[in-house]
Design a protein around this motif. Structure first.
Motif, short mmCIF file in Angstrom:
data_model
loop_
_atom_site.label_atom_id
_atom_site.label_comp_id
_atom_site.label_asym_id
_atom_site.label_seq_id
_atom_site.Cartn_x
_atom_site.Cartn_y
_atom_site.Cartn_z
N ALA A 67 -3.81 -15.82 0.82
CA ALA A 67 -2.48 -15.43 0.35
C ALA A 67 -1.46 -16.55 0.61
O ALA A 67 -0.59 -16.81 -0.22
CB ALA A 67 -2.04 -14.13 1.02
N PHE A 158 -1.11 -9.20 4.49
CA PHE A 158 -0.31 -10.06 3.62
C PHE A 158 1.07 -10.38 4.22
O PHE A 158 1.88 -11.03 3.58
CB PHE A 158 -0.14 -9.40 2.24
CG PHE A 158 -1.46 -9.19 1.55
CD1 PHE A 158 -1.97 -10.16 0.70
CD2 PHE A 158 -2.21 -8.05 1.78
CE1 PHE A 158 -3.20 -9.99 0.08
CE2 PHE A 158 -3.44 -7.86 1.16
CZ PHE A 158 -3.95 -8.83 0.32
N LEU A 218 2.42 -9.91 -4.03
CA LEU A 218 1.62 -9.66 -2.81
C LEU A 218 1.85 -8.26 -2.28
O LEU A 218 0.91 -7.59 -1.83
CB LEU A 218 1.99 -10.66 -1.71
CG LEU A 218 1.46 -12.08 -1.83
CD1 LEU A 218 1.83 -12.85 -0.57
CD2 LEU A 218 -0.05 -12.12 -2.05
#
Ligand code: DON
Length: 568
Positions: A67, A158, A218
């Motif tokens: 990420a 995340f 995200l």
């Protein structure tokens, strides 16, 4: 001269010699790290370490690392790309290969990259056209792996990346350089808009930069999983974007929604006292195993970093590339004679082709058992990929190579991330003039051949020895072969193995880094018909690795990129 002296500057050797005189008796050295992350951007490493420290597994940390890489190294990988991951499970000592390779849309034809004149189009046109994009697989693959080997909740992986995207991160040097480059993808309207500041200038290294759209994407992936990009509004934007321009894609919402990553046993083969595991085709892993199989039949292990060692390396590499280019494609569509290519008698015959005195003309592909007629390959690969390795405190390990294919993929953005142009990894010419099919010809639903070859090395008891890999387009298999030879044959610490010169030997090309060889090796190689020259034929390397030592984990990051290896 000893190997240590050849690799270390004189001052360092003097310090080591002085340090060897036992003036004081010390307590036993503190045990080194038990968990570690090695990746191409320090913020990604920190995000991975944070997950590990919170009790997460290596796969949990891989999600966090990916990420952040998609934000801070978008030229190389991201939510819009694909990947291969090799996973070692410490409890079962099993190695699994995860395949998140992009797929061609169902409507893709063998003439995918033919222009209006009925001929293969120039690569420059193909890489920015909508039809270069495959269905992205990296996030779906991580989701599958995390559902099987994660310890934390997916939604909690995340946080770092989301906060860096929303509140800003410091622009890394390579990202700024890529944004300012003349690469056609960096000059597509979306890329230009993204990287241009309100004053009309491009972002600079060291500046604070935000990506609110990425933070939102995200956030949605955290709550919905890969559906957040493979279905719904983002998927609709992807399809719309890929239908723009002169070479539109056949991509449909159904192509996106039906994407399935795969988990299979890794392909493992013995190499000297070790076992090396990689993903099966269409990854480049089995080609690396062939290179190792040929080298096992030589005495390269008694020639650390010397002329003979590099000569053997270069000749094995030529043989490896000749077979790789002829026979590898997506095994769901073509029969790849992997067993034949890795069979001991075939490797014996290939190794015998290495002339002892001087390099001969380029070797052709061999004729392994199970090989059908195959056209010469016309695949053209550029750069845009990254590699990371993670080991958690339980000893589970991830070795993952992840890509958007070339720098910023196709330069088109949706939801704050770049779309890939991975389908340009297919052979542009599907058949030769006699009609023999190329193993890597395009087809609907097919995955293009890759060079990516994330490796995990075990000892004979099945315990973790090392994880390593690299980006670099077609050079990847040579980069990985070099790191493995440096580590396993020449017994170098992983960082020193990474620092060794890269040498890509292919047909009559010996692309390398002449300044990195010990004195005399370049001239010695030239005398054996191997004239090395600077410059690769893929992108530069980004070799990352972690090895287990008696004193804990030891990591290495490629000095040719900006990565680090950190543990605790
Ligand atoms: O899958 C492959 O082999 C290529 N698409 C990888 C491209 C790459 O490694 C670019 N280099 N950094």
């Amino acid at each position: 001269m000893s190997l240590a002296k050849r690799l270390l500057p004189i001052g360092v050797v003097a310090v080591l010699v002085a340090a060897a005189i036992p003036l004081v008796v010390h307590a036993a050295p503190k045990k080194g790290p038990a968990a570690m992350v090695a990746a191409a951007e320090p913020d990604a490493v920190e995000a991975g370490l944070k997950v590990l420290k919170a009790g997460g597994s290596a796969v949990d940390a891989a999600v966090a690392v990916q990420a952040v890489l998609g934000l801070e190294e978008p030229q190389s990988s991201g939510l819009g790309g694909g990947s291969f991951m090799t996973y070692y499970d410490a409890k079962t000592r099993k190695v699994t290969a995860y395949n998140g390779r992009e797929k061609a849309p169902a409507g893709a034809t063998p003439e995918l990259f033919y222009g209006p004149d009925g001929k293969p189009m120039p690569k420059g046109q193909a890489i920015v056209g909508g039809r270069s994009a495959g269905v992205p697989g990296a996030i779906a693959m991580l989701f599958l792996a995390q559902s099987q080997h994660g310890k934390l909740a997916w939604k909690d992986l995340f946080d770092d990346a989301e906060s860096l995207a929303a509140n800003g991160f410091i622009v890394p040097r390579r990202m700024a350089e890529a944004a300012a480059s003349r690469a056609p993808q960096a000059n597509q309207p979306d890329a230009v808009a993204y990287f241009t500041k309100p004053d009309g200038t491009k972002i600079q290294a060291g500046e604070l930069f935000k990506n609110a759209a990425y933070a939102t994407t995200l956030h949605n992936i955290a709550s919905q999983g890969p559906k957040a990009i493979l279905e719904g509004p983002i998927a609709e934007q992807i399809v719309a974007k890929l239908h723009e321009g002169p070479y539109p894609s056949a991509m449909t919402l159904k192509d996106l929604a039906s994407y399935q990553p795969k988990a299979t046993p890794a392909v493992c083969r013995p190499y000297r006292a070790y076992t090396v595991c990689v993903p099966p085709a269409p990854s480049g892993g089995p080609a690396v195993l062939e290179g190792l199989g040929i080298l096992q039949r030589t005495n390269i292990n008694t020639h650390p970093n010397d002329t003979e060692g590099w000569y053997l390396f270069s000749q094995a590499s030529r043989l490896m590339y000749a077979d790789r280019d002829r026979y590898y494609g997506d095994p769901d569509f073509v029969s790849v004679p992997m067993e034949g290519l890795l069979a001991p008698d075939y490797l014996d015959a290939r190794a015998k082709l290495i002339a002892s005195d001087k390099a001969g003309p380029p070797p052709g592909p061999g004729n392994p058992k199970g090989a059908g007629p195959r056209a010469p390959d016309q695949t053209k690969e550029p750069g845009g990929t990254t590699h990371f390795v993670i080991v958690d405190k339980d000893g589970n390990a991830v070795s993952m190579t992840t890509t958007v294919e070339s720098i910023f993929g196709d330069g088109k953005m949706v939801g704050g991330f770049f779309l890939n142009n991975q389908l340009t990894d297919f052979s542009f010419t599907p058949k030769d003039i006699d009609g023999a099919p190329a193993a890597n010809s395009p087809a609907g639903g097919k995955r293009p051949r890759s060079s990516m070859a994330p490796a995990i090395v075990l000892d004979k008891q099945g315990r973790f020895v090392a994880g390593a890999g690299s980006p670099g387009g077609p050079s990847i298999i040579a980069f990985n072969l070099k790191v493995l030879v440096g580590l396993l044959d020449w017994k170098l610490p992983i960082q020193d193995a990474i620092n060794l010169p890269n040498l890509i030997a292919f047909e009559t090309i010996y692309a390398s880094e002449p300044a990195r060889f010990p004195t005399g090796v370049v001239a010695g190689l030239a005398a054996k018909g191997v004239t090395v020259r600077g410059g690769g034929f893929g992108e530069g390397s980004g070799e990352q690795g972690i090895e287990a030592t008696a004193n804990g984990l030891r990591g290495g990051a490629d000095p040719r990129r900006e990565g680090v290896a950190r543990g605790y």
